[in-house]
Design a protein around this motif. Structure first.
Motif, mmCIF file in Angstrom:
data_model
loop_
_atom_site.group_PDB
_atom_site.id
_atom_site.type_symbol
_atom_site.label_atom_id
_atom_site.label_comp_id
_atom_site.label_asym_id
_atom_site.label_seq_id
_atom_site.Cartn_x
_atom_site.Cartn_y
_atom_site.Cartn_z
ATOM 1 N N ARG A 161 10.321 -1.772 -9.754
ATOM 2 C CA ARG A 161 11.635 -1.129 -10.164
ATOM 3 C C ARG A 161 12.117 -0.261 -8.925
ATOM 4 N NH1 ARG A 161 12.214 0.265 -16.223
ATOM 5 N NH2 ARG A 161 14.419 0.526 -15.540
ATOM 6 N N LEU A 162 11.412 0.050 -7.823
ATOM 7 C CA LEU A 162 11.926 1.162 -7.135
ATOM 8 C C LEU A 162 12.990 0.485 -6.034
ATOM 9 C CD1 LEU A 162 8.225 2.001 -5.438
ATOM 10 C CD2 LEU A 162 9.750 3.376 -7.081
ATOM 11 N N ASN A 163 13.832 1.412 -5.746
ATOM 12 C CA ASN A 163 14.712 1.117 -4.931
ATOM 13 C C ASN A 163 14.518 1.064 -3.572
ATOM 14 O OD1 ASN A 163 15.430 3.537 -3.921
ATOM 15 N ND2 ASN A 163 16.497 4.201 -5.770
ATOM 16 N N GLN A 164 15.635 0.605 -2.794
ATOM 17 C CA GLN A 164 15.205 0.578 -1.249
ATOM 18 C C GLN A 164 14.567 1.842 -0.591
ATOM 19 O OE1 GLN A 164 18.020 -1.523 1.432
ATOM 20 N NE2 GLN A 164 17.246 -0.726 3.023
ATOM 21 N N GLN A 165 15.334 2.996 -0.929
ATOM 22 C CA GLN A 165 15.209 4.271 -0.267
ATOM 23 C C GLN A 165 13.831 4.700 -0.846
ATOM 24 O OE1 GLN A 165 16.427 6.008 1.968
ATOM 25 N NE2 GLN A 165 14.942 7.623 1.611
ATOM 26 N N GLU A 166 13.363 4.514 -2.273
ATOM 27 C CA GLU A 166 12.168 4.874 -2.551
ATOM 28 C C GLU A 166 11.042 4.228 -1.922
ATOM 29 O OE1 GLU A 166 13.360 6.083 -7.145
ATOM 30 O OE2 GLU A 166 13.115 3.869 -6.674
ATOM 31 N N LYS A 167 11.279 2.833 -1.569
ATOM 32 C CA LYS A 167 10.214 1.913 -0.771
ATOM 33 C C LYS A 167 9.958 2.671 0.554
ATOM 34 C CE LYS A 167 10.821 -2.204 -3.518
ATOM 35 N NZ LYS A 167 11.330 -3.493 -3.511
ATOM 36 N N GLU A 194 6.743 5.761 4.401
ATOM 37 C CA GLU A 194 6.838 6.783 5.481
ATOM 38 C C GLU A 194 5.525 7.389 5.146
ATOM 39 O OE1 GLU A 194 9.267 10.406 7.460
ATOM 40 O OE2 GLU A 194 9.902 9.379 5.313
ATOM 41 N N LYS A 195 5.029 7.494 3.767
ATOM 42 C CA LYS A 195 4.173 8.348 3.295
ATOM 43 C C LYS A 195 2.754 7.585 3.513
ATOM 44 C CE LYS A 195 4.508 10.365 -0.577
ATOM 45 N NZ LYS A 195 4.157 10.576 -2.068
ATOM 46 N N LEU A 196 2.725 6.217 3.608
ATOM 47 C CA LEU A 196 1.406 5.358 3.871
ATOM 48 C C LEU A 196 1.408 5.420 5.327
ATOM 49 C CD1 LEU A 196 2.288 2.319 1.451
ATOM 50 C CD2 LEU A 196 0.526 4.178 1.246
ATOM 51 N N HIS A 197 2.470 5.688 5.983
ATOM 52 C CA HIS A 197 2.247 5.697 7.592
ATOM 53 C C HIS A 197 1.437 6.987 7.887
ATOM 54 C CE1 HIS A 197 3.267 5.406 11.955
ATOM 55 N NE2 HIS A 197 3.904 6.802 11.711
ATOM 56 N N ILE A 252 8.746 -5.117 5.336
ATOM 57 C CA ILE A 252 7.585 -3.794 5.670
ATOM 58 C C ILE A 252 8.034 -3.768 7.137
ATOM 59 C CG2 ILE A 252 5.549 -2.867 5.837
ATOM 60 C CD1 ILE A 252 6.712 -3.416 3.076
ATOM 61 N N TYR A 253 8.128 -4.502 7.971
ATOM 62 C CA TYR A 253 8.156 -4.331 9.615
ATOM 63 C C TYR A 253 9.575 -3.554 9.780
ATOM 64 C CZ TYR A 253 4.052 -6.950 11.266
ATOM 65 O OH TYR A 253 2.914 -7.154 11.715
ATOM 66 N N ARG A 254 10.608 -3.876 9.044
ATOM 67 C CA ARG A 254 11.808 -3.479 8.968
ATOM 68 C C ARG A 254 11.855 -2.142 8.643
ATOM 69 N NH1 ARG A 254 16.088 -3.537 5.467
ATOM 70 N NH2 ARG A 254 15.167 -5.050 4.230
#
Length: 232
Positions: free
Chosen positions: A184-190, A195-198, A223-225
């Protein structure tokens, strides 16, 4: 890592393992982009790992933070073995002629046997009341950080047996505080999670794009985008 470096450091791993003894795990990681895994290990019983096991989460973060540009090694940070035992860990960056990391030489020290011997000796020469008081004092002292430690972000290393386990650990750590379900996460949250995973170095692992896409129930292209939008 070149065959020459591989041969030299593989011998060094076995030499240090024999010299330092069974409480010291010596590990050689090859940073070849195709695998990034353990290629030589001595006393692997300390963490339970073997040849082919992946980099740790701490190692990935050191690489993504480019610690090798300012330091030749990082010493005495906390490691946590699969059995929960605490280790004292250190990592040396093996660099090529251009200063880029080609491998990692790691030493993980398990002092649990010495702590047991220490406690056994104290139990022989001191009454129980003294031991209880001494334990409280030691815990209080260890909880007060030194001035130098307070200036540095503490490193905690977790040892995973395989890449899927490592990726799941990093993803879980990055999303554990979420109040919203993943689906249920929105685009910004994803994007914020990406970014955190990177920053944790997840995307240095082979198959990470597909793994994260599966967690978010989206395509790898998405994910690439996100990564491109973040400049990663």
């Amino acid at each position: 890592m070149t065959p020459e470096l591989l041969q030299q450091y593989s011998v060094l791993v076995q030499f240090l393992g024999k010299t330092l003894g069974p409480d010291y795990e010596i590990v050689l990681h090859d940073l070849n982009p195709d695998h990034k895994e353990i290629i030589a290990i001595a006393n692997g019983h300390v963490s339970g790992r073997s040849i082919g096991s992946p980099l740790t989460d701490a190692s990935l973060k050191m690489l993504i933070d480019k610690k090798y540009e300012t330091d030749d090694f990082v010493c005495s940070y906390k490691g946590i073995a699969e059995n929960g035992r605490l280790l004292r860990s250190s990592t040396m960056f093996i660099k090529d002629s251009s200063g880029k990391p080609a491998g990692l030489l790691c030493i993980n020290f398990d002092d649990s046997r010495f702590i047991q011997l220490h406690d056994s000796l104290l139990s022989i020469i001191h009454p129980d009341e003294y031991l209880t008081a001494s334990t409280v004092i030691r815990k209080s002292a260890s909880s007060v950080p030194s001035e130098q430690a307070a200036l540095q972000e503490p490193i905690t290393e977790n040892f995973s047996m395989d890449i899927p386990s490592l990726m799941q650990k990093i993803f879980t750590d990055a999303t554990v505080s979420l109040s919203t379900p993943i689906d249920r996460l929105n685009q910004q949250e994803k994007k914020e999670i990406i970014e955190k995973l990177h920053k944790q170095g997840l995307f240095q692992l082979k198959g990470a794009i597909s793994f994260v896409a599966g967690q978010f129930s989206c395509s790898a292209a998405t994910i690439y985008r996100y990564l491109n939008e973040l400049g990663s």
